[in-house]
Design a protein around this motif. Structure first.
Motif, PDB file in Angstrom:
ATOM      1  N   PRO A 132      85.588  14.482  33.867  1.00 11.21           N
ATOM      2  CA  PRO A 132      86.474  13.384  33.764  1.00 11.21           C
ATOM      3  C   PRO A 132      88.027  14.113  33.220  1.00 11.21           C
ATOM      4  O   PRO A 132      88.071  14.815  32.599  1.00 11.21           O
ATOM      5  CB  PRO A 132      86.085  12.328  32.746  1.00 11.21           C
ATOM      6  N   HIS A 133      89.053  13.829  34.043  1.00  4.69           N
ATOM      7  CA  HIS A 133      90.352  14.109  33.873  1.00  4.69           C
ATOM      8  C   HIS A 133      90.517  15.359  34.031  1.00  4.69           C
ATOM      9  O   HIS A 133      91.317  16.140  33.544  1.00  4.69           O
ATOM     10  CB  HIS A 133      90.826  13.837  32.484  1.00  4.69           C
ATOM     11  N   LYS A 134      89.652  16.273  34.490  1.00  2.00           N
ATOM     12  CA  LYS A 134      89.796  17.864  34.915  1.00  2.00           C
ATOM     13  C   LYS A 134      89.308  18.044  36.064  1.00  2.00           C
ATOM     14  O   LYS A 134      88.628  17.722  36.719  1.00  2.00           O
ATOM     15  CB  LYS A 134      88.694  18.536  33.964  1.00  2.00           C
ATOM     16  N   PRO A 135      90.579  18.431  37.053  1.00  2.00           N
ATOM     17  CA  PRO A 135      90.450  18.857  38.432  1.00  2.00           C
ATOM     18  C   PRO A 135      89.435  20.112  38.611  1.00  2.00           C
ATOM     19  O   PRO A 135      89.437  21.019  37.710  1.00  2.00           O
ATOM     20  CB  PRO A 135      91.960  19.319  38.692  1.00  2.00           C
ATOM     21  N   TRP A 136      89.116  20.111  39.822  1.00  2.00           N
ATOM     22  CA  TRP A 136      88.093  21.055  40.319  1.00  2.00           C
ATOM     23  C   TRP A 136      88.780  22.434  40.197  1.00  2.00           C
ATOM     24  O   TRP A 136      90.099  22.497  40.600  1.00  2.00           O
ATOM     25  CB  TRP A 136      87.625  20.680  41.621  1.00  2.00           C
ATOM     26  N   LEU A 137      88.064  23.347  40.193  1.00  2.00           N
ATOM     27  CA  LEU A 137      88.583  24.824  40.128  1.00  2.00           C
ATOM     28  C   LEU A 137      89.538  25.270  41.160  1.00  2.00           C
ATOM     29  O   LEU A 137      90.519  25.540  40.991  1.00  2.00           O
ATOM     30  CB  LEU A 137      87.432  26.011  40.053  1.00  2.00           C
ATOM     31  N   GLY A 138      89.297  24.715  42.256  1.00  2.00           N
ATOM     32  CA  GLY A 138      90.092  24.973  43.585  1.00  2.00           C
ATOM     33  C   GLY A 138      91.449  24.244  43.445  1.00  2.00           C
ATOM     34  O   GLY A 138      92.468  24.779  43.860  1.00  2.00           O
ATOM     35  N   ARG A 140      92.714  23.439  40.826  1.00  2.00           N
ATOM     36  CA  ARG A 140      93.587  23.957  39.537  1.00  2.00           C
ATOM     37  C   ARG A 140      94.473  25.273  40.091  1.00  2.00           C
ATOM     38  O   ARG A 140      95.285  25.594  39.853  1.00  2.00           O
ATOM     39  CB  ARG A 140      92.587  24.282  38.315  1.00  2.00           C
ATOM     40  N   ALA A 141      93.414  26.030  40.837  1.00  2.00           N
ATOM     41  CA  ALA A 141      93.950  27.235  41.439  1.00  2.00           C
ATOM     42  C   ALA A 141      95.172  26.821  42.284  1.00  2.00           C
ATOM     43  O   ALA A 141      96.235  27.588  42.477  1.00  2.00           O
ATOM     44  CB  ALA A 141      93.210  28.248  42.012  1.00  2.00           C
ATOM     45  N   ARG A 142      94.943  25.943  43.290  1.00  2.00           N
ATOM     46  CA  ARG A 142      96.154  25.810  44.204  1.00  2.00           C
ATOM     47  C   ARG A 142      97.329  25.164  43.396  1.00  2.00           C
ATOM     48  O   ARG A 142      98.573  25.297  43.726  1.00  2.00           O
ATOM     49  CB  ARG A 142      95.621  24.543  44.900  1.00  2.00           C
ATOM     50  N   ASN A 143      97.214  24.328  42.390  1.00  2.00           N
ATOM     51  CA  ASN A 143      98.309  23.684  41.522  1.00  2.00           C
ATOM     52  C   ASN A 143      98.900  24.973  40.791  1.00  2.00           C
ATOM     53  O   ASN A 143     100.416  24.990  40.620  1.00  2.00           O
ATOM     54  CB  ASN A 143      97.694  22.857  40.509  1.00  2.00           C
TER      55      ASN A 143
END
Length: 161
Positions: A132-138, A140-143
């Motif tokens: 919850p409230h944590k984006p997927w690793l991909g 996060r990497a894109r961001n």
């Protein structure tokens, strides 16, 4: 971590930790089934020391490490993906029900084969389960990449002024 994840992840991981521990302690019991895999791996990497026992030990270590990570919630999606990646070879080599002639043994191997297929499905679903409230690793990497690009653009604009 939610209560559901706190309970479900160790349940899903338990088979891998227990099976990996057993295989690590007694690799000879599974070495015969790992022989074809060791033969293929030796062709791919002839310099590696890949005896059937070492293949069993390697798979066991991966199952214990990734299973423990999944159970404790450390890199749960990555550890689920690692476990799912090991399952096709483990399942086909460990439970070839199509080779059994005894009906009881065939049924038993088919049940274990389908259990592994089910576990693989659960693991694949776990790879998509975001905290919850944590984006997927991909994501996060894109961001992070977008933020770095924006920062670089800002620096270049400042230099042009």
């Amino acid at each position: 971590m939610t209560l559901l994840r706190t309970v479900a992840r160790p349940m899903l991981a338990s088979m891998f930790v227990a099976g990996g521990t057993m295989a690590l302690r007694k690799p000879d019991a599974l070495a015969a089934k790992a022989q074809p895999i060791a033969d293929v791996l030796r062709k791919v990497a002839p310099q590696a020391r890949l005896s059937p026992r070492n293949v069993v030990r390697l798979n066991a270590a991966v199952h214990i490490a990734a299973g423990t990570a999944l159970a404790t919630g450390h890199l749960p999606r990555t550890s689920a993906l690692v476990l799912a990646a090991t399952m096709p070879v483990t399942t086909v080599s460990g439970h070839p029900f199509w080779n059994e002639t005894d009906p009881v043994a065939r049924r038993n191997q088919r049940a274990h084969f389908l259990k592994n297929v089910s576990l693989t499905g659960g693991l694949l679903m776990s790879t998509l389960d975001p905290e919850p409230h944590k984006p997927w690793l991909g994501t996060r990497a894109r961001n992070t990449a977008v933020a770095a690009k924006d920062s670089l653009v800002d620096h270049v604009d400042d230099l042009r002024k």
